[in-house]
Design an enzyme around this catalytic site. Structure first.
Site, PDB file in Angstrom:
ATOM      1  N   CYS A  47      43.490 -76.797 100.266  1.00  0.00           N
ATOM      2  CA  CYS A  47      44.782 -77.199 100.843  1.00  0.00           C
ATOM      3  C   CYS A  47      45.671 -77.812  99.762  1.00  0.00           C
ATOM      4  O   CYS A  47      46.871 -77.540  99.706  1.00  0.00           O
ATOM      5  CB  CYS A  47      44.587 -78.186 101.986  1.00  0.00           C
ATOM      6  SG  CYS A  47      43.880 -77.406 103.436  1.00  0.00           S
TER       7      CYS A  47
ATOM      8  N   CYS B  78      44.566 -80.915 106.762  1.00  0.00           N
ATOM      9  CA  CYS B  78      43.318 -81.056 106.008  1.00  0.00           C
ATOM     10  C   CYS B  78      43.671 -81.432 104.568  1.00  0.00           C
ATOM     11  O   CYS B  78      44.757 -81.125 104.088  1.00  0.00           O
ATOM     12  CB  CYS B  78      42.578 -79.721 106.065  1.00  0.00           C
ATOM     13  SG  CYS B  78      41.223 -79.560 104.905  1.00  0.00           S
TER      14      CYS B  78
ATOM     15  N   TRP C  84      36.862 -86.600 126.861  1.00  0.00           N
ATOM     16  CA  TRP C  84      37.459 -87.281 125.700  1.00  0.00           C
ATOM     17  C   TRP C  84      37.851 -88.706 126.092  1.00  0.00           C
ATOM     18  O   TRP C  84      38.222 -89.525 125.268  1.00  0.00           O
ATOM     19  CB  TRP C  84      38.707 -86.559 125.185  1.00  0.00           C
ATOM     20  CG  TRP C  84      38.590 -85.073 125.264  1.00  0.00           C
ATOM     21  CD1 TRP C  84      39.473 -84.212 125.841  1.00  0.00           C
ATOM     22  CD2 TRP C  84      37.529 -84.261 124.760  1.00  0.00           C
ATOM     23  NE1 TRP C  84      39.024 -82.925 125.732  1.00  0.00           N
ATOM     24  CE2 TRP C  84      37.829 -82.926 125.072  1.00  0.00           C
ATOM     25  CE3 TRP C  84      36.331 -84.520 124.093  1.00  0.00           C
ATOM     26  CZ2 TRP C  84      36.997 -81.861 124.736  1.00  0.00           C
ATOM     27  CZ3 TRP C  84      35.496 -83.465 123.763  1.00  0.00           C
ATOM     28  CH2 TRP C  84      35.843 -82.167 124.070  1.00  0.00           C
TER      29      TRP C  84
ATOM     30  N   ASN D 185      41.911 -71.281 119.184  1.00  0.00           N
ATOM     31  CA  ASN D 185      42.115 -72.125 120.358  1.00  0.00           C
ATOM     32  C   ASN D 185      42.921 -73.353 119.983  1.00  0.00           C
ATOM     33  O   ASN D 185      42.556 -74.071 119.045  1.00  0.00           O
ATOM     34  CB  ASN D 185      40.779 -72.571 120.956  1.00  0.00           C
ATOM     35  CG  ASN D 185      40.963 -73.230 122.304  1.00  0.00           C
ATOM     36  OD1 ASN D 185      41.302 -72.578 123.296  1.00  0.00           O
ATOM     37  ND2 ASN D 185      40.787 -74.542 122.349  1.00  0.00           N
ATOM     38  N   GLU D 186      44.018 -73.563 120.686  1.00  0.00           N
ATOM     39  CA  GLU D 186      44.876 -74.730 120.466  1.00  0.00           C
ATOM     40  C   GLU D 186      45.049 -75.065 118.985  1.00  0.00           C
ATOM     41  O   GLU D 186      44.680 -76.174 118.543  1.00  0.00           O
ATOM     42  CB  GLU D 186      44.340 -75.941 121.232  1.00  0.00           C
ATOM     43  CG  GLU D 186      44.446 -75.774 122.724  1.00  0.00           C
ATOM     44  CD  GLU D 186      44.159 -77.057 123.502  1.00  0.00           C
ATOM     45  OE1 GLU D 186      43.536 -77.972 122.950  1.00  0.00           O
ATOM     46  OE2 GLU D 186      44.587 -77.136 124.664  1.00  0.00           O
TER      47      GLU D 186
ATOM     48  N   CYS E 278      38.427 -75.442 107.783  1.00  0.00           N
ATOM     49  CA  CYS E 278      39.736 -75.468 107.127  1.00  0.00           C
ATOM     50  C   CYS E 278      40.323 -74.061 107.150  1.00  0.00           C
ATOM     51  O   CYS E 278      39.720 -73.129 106.604  1.00  0.00           O
ATOM     52  CB  CYS E 278      39.580 -75.963 105.701  1.00  0.00           C
ATOM     53  SG  CYS E 278      41.123 -75.722 104.814  1.00  0.00           S
TER      54      CYS E 278
ATOM     55  N   GLU F 138      45.607 -72.478 130.250  1.00  0.00           N
ATOM     56  CA  GLU F 138      44.664 -73.422 130.850  1.00  0.00           C
ATOM     57  C   GLU F 138      45.459 -74.301 131.806  1.00  0.00           C
ATOM     58  O   GLU F 138      46.460 -74.901 131.405  1.00  0.00           O
ATOM     59  CB  GLU F 138      44.012 -74.322 129.784  1.00  0.00           C
ATOM     60  CG  GLU F 138      43.158 -73.566 128.795  1.00  0.00           C
ATOM     61  CD  GLU F 138      42.501 -74.478 127.758  1.00  0.00           C
ATOM     62  OE1 GLU F 138      42.466 -75.709 127.957  1.00  0.00           O
ATOM     63  OE2 GLU F 138      42.039 -73.945 126.740  1.00  0.00           O
TER      64      GLU F 138
ATOM     65  N   CYS G 185      41.497 -80.892 101.770  1.00  0.00           N
ATOM     66  CA  CYS G 185      40.507 -80.356 100.827  1.00  0.00           C
ATOM     67  C   CYS G 185      41.202 -79.775  99.596  1.00  0.00           C
ATOM     68  O   CYS G 185      42.435 -79.687  99.558  1.00  0.00           O
ATOM     69  CB  CYS G 185      39.638 -79.293 101.511  1.00  0.00           C
ATOM     70  SG  CYS G 185      40.506 -77.737 101.768  1.00  0.00           S
TER      71      CYS G 185
ATOM     72  N   ARG H 277      34.096 -79.201 117.136  1.00  0.00           N
ATOM     73  CA  ARG H 277      34.785 -77.911 117.049  1.00  0.00           C
ATOM     74  C   ARG H 277      36.077 -78.092 116.264  1.00  0.00           C
ATOM     75  O   ARG H 277      36.530 -79.215 116.039  1.00  0.00           O
ATOM     76  CB  ARG H 277      35.073 -77.358 118.450  1.00  0.00           C
ATOM     77  CG  ARG H 277      36.079 -78.186 119.203  1.00  0.00           C
ATOM     78  CD  ARG H 277      36.363 -77.582 120.572  1.00  0.00           C
ATOM     79  NE  ARG H 277      37.483 -78.252 121.197  1.00  0.00           N
ATOM     80  CZ  ARG H 277      37.884 -78.011 122.436  1.00  0.00           C
ATOM     81  NH1 ARG H 277      37.246 -77.145 123.188  1.00  0.00           N
ATOM     82  NH2 ARG H 277      38.914 -78.635 122.930  1.00  0.00           N
TER      83      ARG H 277
HETATM   84  C1  GAL Z   1      41.840 -77.896 125.988  1.00  0.00           C
HETATM   85  C2  GAL Z   1      40.951 -76.922 125.228  1.00  0.00           C
HETATM   86  C3  GAL Z   1      39.789 -76.463 126.059  1.00  0.00           C
HETATM   87  C4  GAL Z   1      39.134 -77.622 126.730  1.00  0.00           C
HETATM   88  C5  GAL Z   1      40.161 -78.364 127.556  1.00  0.00           C
HETATM   89  C6  GAL Z   1      39.592 -79.528 128.321  1.00  0.00           C
HETATM   90  O1  GAL Z   1      42.554 -78.694 125.133  1.00  0.00           O
HETATM   91  O2  GAL Z   1      41.667 -75.796 124.794  1.00  0.00           O
HETATM   92  O3  GAL Z   1      38.872 -75.769 125.269  1.00  0.00           O
HETATM   93  O4  GAL Z   1      38.579 -78.434 125.766  1.00  0.00           O
HETATM   94  O5  GAL Z   1      41.169 -78.831 126.715  1.00  0.00           O
HETATM   95  O6  GAL Z   1      39.106 -80.516 127.525  1.00  0.00           O
END
Ligand code: GAL
Length: 656
Positions: A153, A148, A308, A141-142, A107, A299, A150, A103
């Site tokens: 850019c 980048c 991750w 999102n975030e 760009c 969040e 390319c 995700r």
């Molecule tokens: C944030 C992100 C979410 C989800 C969460 C947990 O950084 O906005 O979509 O990935 O972390 O990993």
């Protein structure tokens, strides 16, 4: 206070939406964030839109009186778009396009991508910007400052530089391109950073690229925000901030948006050595400081984090609730937990939500339910303000410049800010973390650690603030670079010499070697990372070095400047130094201090101008008891009390 959750209707069967909405409503959920990764279901084929399912989701929640944060889905374009236009994918420093399948790898400067993005955002805005259930919007999102590399850019960067510098000659001068024969003779020689080690590349160019990237991200958000506002000028719009390898300049990012929201994942492990433990409250204060007003958490931590990285320990009892209340204590008025359900599928299946894979409601869910109940009692606090006498300046330019040139082993800009934050908050003081252009006139103490890159506004504000009677604290690595990230032919701290009343006669980047400083009262403190050997002019010595060839030279100085005072701390010390120092200068500045608080006790105050609401948060794994000077009304228990007993991660809120 409004509590909510992040929800992914597209990941669950339709019949679950109804059950979930009903359970949320019973639990106390008032707001739900949806749609940020759902583009492939909204535009399954190019130009073919399907909003029926999303409209149904909105009405399902609306029927339960639950509000919606609608997200634009532009973080994840659908596969057909990548297939048709591979040129919209980001290019890394090595010149290779990213592989698709994760995700956030589109760009944001690609003209083709932007056309698609504008169209989906307009389609959404048309349908939902005037829907009363949709109370807020999250863009993308975030968003990061992606860097980048390319061709879109590269070309945009050339134009950005030309706009700033007018001529190639000016760019060459500003970047010092004569070094290593790097002078540009043609604009096409200007390119994004290369893949080899940053240390080999031009620091001026690298800093400009990070500024450029932040500008692009801000423009990208603004573009989407404008499209929504074209449909509803009052639309309440944000994006969710996070710290990452490419943290953008939040002050630019939110400039065009209505409010700040933040993704808060505080640590689930408390470091046994308390001096090494830093509270997530620093980041909450930083987020409040971005617009200097209350903010949302988009969040919030719900359980074991993973995906991750290997999975972390799960949240300890009271932690989910306590960390939620900690956000409120630092100025959050709406908090959404990530996420309602733990995903069964996809890369994020081990990042735990409130409901586990089993779908059996468990300990964390019930704690969340309890948190919703407590928050419902806190309406008197909504919109109350946090007023601080103390500010810490966070400068994104400095953060970027230190990433480019890390100074010495162990040098950590954010950690230095956190050390000060921890020291001053230890005494129950509210602390604002503000941007480099912030007006400082409301504060008594301003701490500006490592102001490395010159910013005219910041320097003038600090002088004005100190001349007017304020106490400012500067540290090593201040005044080192001009605004193009070049060194200055003058003794450090250059632009601050007059204010500090002392200069750095020599410096020693000692890295992880530990040395000692001794203050005028004979207290010894360890120091490391960096030693500025000071030579005083009008300043007095506050502490001196005990080791090395510069033993007995000043390490910390104090200068009376007009009506104010300027401290200069030429080294990076152990935490005890900062605590003792904060105690002393808060006393001098007449700021009330709560002394004798147990380690981890965080005390903050929100006020409506008549009543003060004091939050006591036990951010530790040990129980604590605090005596109050007189009985105060507890908003949590609804009774007056003169003794507060807090289990680990418990919060008490009293009215004064
Ligand atoms: C944030 C992100 C979410 C989800 C969460 C947990 O950084 O906005 O979509 O990935 O972390 O990993």
């Amino acid at each position: 206070m409004r509590i909510g959750v992040d929800y992914y209707p597209e990941q669950w069967d339709r019949n679950m939406w109804f059950k979930d909405a009903e359970l949320m409503s019973r639990t106390g959920v008032k707001i739900v964030r949806i749609a940020e990764f759902s583009w492939c279901r909204l535009e399954p084929e190019e130009g073919v839109f399907n909003f029926d399912w999303l409209s149904e989701v909105v009405s399902v929640f609306s029927n339960y009186g639950i509000d919606i944060v609608m997200c634009t889905p532009t973080n994840c374009p659908p596969m057909w778009m990548y297939e048709k236009h591979p040129e919209i994918i980001q290019v890394g420093r090595d010149g290779n396009r990213q592989q698709i399948g994760i995700r956030g790898h589109r760009c944001i400067n690609s003209p083709i991508f932007l056309e698609y993005a504008k169209r989906i955002v307009s389609e959404m805005a048309k349908r939902y910007a005037n829907n009363p259930t949709v109370v807020a919007w999250q863009i993308d999102n975030e968003p990061e400052a992606y860097e980048c590399c390319c061709q879109s850019c590269a070309e945009k960067f050339r134009c950005w530089l030309e706009d700033k510098y007018d001529t190639l000659e000016n760019i060459n001068n500003a970047f010092g391109n004569v070094v290593w024969s790097g002078e540009f003779t043609n604009r096409n020689q200007i390119n994004p950073p290369a893949s080899y080690n940053l240390a080999w590349q031009n620091p001026s160019m690298l800093l400009e690229y990070s500024r450029f990237s932040s500008d692009c991200t801000a423009a990208y958000l603004r573009l989407q925000s404008d499209l929504i506002k074209q449909v509803n000028v009052k639309a309440f719009i944000t994006t969710n901030a996070s710290f990452s390898g490419n943290t953008p300049d939040f002050y630019k990012l939110y400039d065009g948006l209505s409010f700040v929201s933040y993704d808060n994942y505080p640590p689930v492990r408390i470091n046994e050595n308390y001096d090494e433990h830093f509270s997530a409250s620093f980041f909450l204060d930083l987020m409040r400081g971005v617009k200097r007003s209350n903010f949302w958490v988009m969040e919030q931590l719900s359980g074991s984090t993973g995906s991750w990285s290997p999975m972390s320990p799960t949240t300890r009892p009271n932690m989910l609730k306590g960390y939620g209340l900690q956000c409120i204590a630092h100025g959050a008025d709406t908090i959404l937990f990530f996420r309602w359900r733990t995903a069964l599928k996809g890369a994020e299946m081990h990042w735990h939500g409130l409901i586990d894979h089993s779908n059996v409601l468990g300990r964390r869910f019930f704690e969340f339910e309890q948190f919703c109940k407590i928050s419902a009692k806190l309406d008197s606090i909504t919109d109350t303000k946090i007023i601080s006498d103390i500010a810490i300046i966070y400068a994104p330019d400095c953060a970027s410049a230190f990433k480019i040139q890390p100074q010495s082993d162990g040098f950590d800009y954010l950690r230095q800010l956190q050390q000060f934050h921890k020291a001053f908050t230890k005494y129950g003081a509210n602390v604002d973390v503000v941007g480099p252009d912030a007006d400082l006139s409301d504060y008594s103490i301003v701490i500006a650690p490592a102001l490395y890159v010159y910013n005219k506004n910041t320097v003038e504000n600090i002088y004005r603030f100190t001349m007017g009677g304020g106490t400012c604290i500067l540290t090593c690595r201040s005044g080192v670079k001009d605004s193009s990230n070049n060194c200055i032919m003058e003794q450090l701290p250059t632009c601050f010499n007059e204010l500090v009343g002392a200069v750095v006669s020599e410096y020693d980047p000692i890295g992880n070697t530990v040395q000692t400083i001794t203050d005028n009262d004979g207290n010894d403190y360890s120091c490391s990372i960096w030693c500025d050997v000071m030579k005083t002019d009008t300043a007095k010595t506050y502490a001196q070095y005990a080791d090395s060839f510069y033993a007995l030279s000043p390490a910390v100085t104090l200068n009376n400047y007009c009506k104010g005072k300027a401290y200069y701390i030429g080294t990076v010390c152990e935490q005890k130094f900062y605590s003792d120092f904060a105690n002393k200068i808060m006393k001098e500045a007449g700021i009330p201090r709560l002394r004798g608080m147990p380690d981890g006790m965080e005390v903050t105050t929100r006020t409506n101008g008549v009543d003060d609401f004091i939050f006591f948060f036990n951010n530790s794994e040990k129980s604590a008891v605090i005596g109050l000077p007189k009985p105060l009304y507890s908003l949590i228990d609804g009774v007056s009390k003169d003794r507060i007993e807090l289990k680990p991660f418990d919060m008490e809120i009293v009215r004064k």
